[in-house]
Enzyme design. Sequence first.
Site, mmCIF file in Angstrom:
data_model
loop_
_atom_site.group_PDB
_atom_site.id
_atom_site.type_symbol
_atom_site.label_atom_id
_atom_site.label_comp_id
_atom_site.label_asym_id
_atom_site.label_seq_id
_atom_site.Cartn_x
_atom_site.Cartn_y
_atom_site.Cartn_z
ATOM 1 N N CYS A 143 0.863 -1.182 0.000
ATOM 2 C CA CYS A 143 0.000 0.000 0.000
ATOM 3 C C CYS A 143 0.895 1.226 0.000
ATOM 4 C CB CYS A 143 -0.913 0.007 1.227
ATOM 5 S SG CYS A 143 -1.951 1.488 1.326
ATOM 6 N N GLU B 229 -4.118 0.987 -5.616
ATOM 7 C CA GLU B 229 -3.185 -0.051 -6.054
ATOM 8 C C GLU B 229 -3.131 -0.014 -7.585
ATOM 9 O OE1 GLU B 229 -1.156 -1.502 -4.349
ATOM 10 O OE2 GLU B 229 -1.931 -1.843 -2.331
#
Length: 232
Positions: A2, A102
């Site tokens: 992340c 993402e």
Amino acid sequence: MCGRYSLNKSKIELEERFQAEMLGDFKPRFNIAPTQLLPVLTTDSPKGFSFFYWGITPDFAKNKPVSQKLINARSETITQKVSFKSSFEKRRCLIPANGFFEWKRIGKKTKTPYRFTLSDEGLFAFAGIWEEYENDKGETNHTFLILTTEPNKNVGEVHDRMPVILRKEDEKKWLDNYSTEEQLIAMLRPFPAEEMSSYPVSPLVNSVSNDTAAVLRKTSPMDQFGNYTLFG
């Protein structure tokens, strides 16, 4: 991994959601990146927001700058890593967010950004750990990182890891110094896919300087060069 998230909510919304006080002002953030100073709630101060740098320096690395690479830790090995074990036991934190990004790899050189939120697009908290260290000027800095886990079905279509999103009922337990290791580890699981939403966003999110609402808008899948892709 992340590496970007959003927190485009007001100070009042943050205080109401987490029942904690924030001294000073806070402006909504659309494209948060490592090394930035960001609000967290810690085991030491669960009722008041602190501002820590994203990118932790392990306690064995003295007088080091905030790391741009060390921004996540795998939850599966958090109790085994010497560099993180102490933080996991004593220095846990909640990292408020309302979305994260993402990138889906389409080819060897092509990646498409996606945003993930809760289905209601409300606020939530990543599970994190924090560290305190002294920089080369003798100043005390505080840093944090985000714990990651295996992806749920939704995130897994884009990336092989996802941040640990805590259930709301687990947030107080995560900050409670009396929670057992067994209780804490049980919280480090993928958030249910059916309670999340995702959509492709503009490659504007690739640049840290683009911290505007434009990076959150749903688009047709585009690669990092702004070209529309056939696969989303």
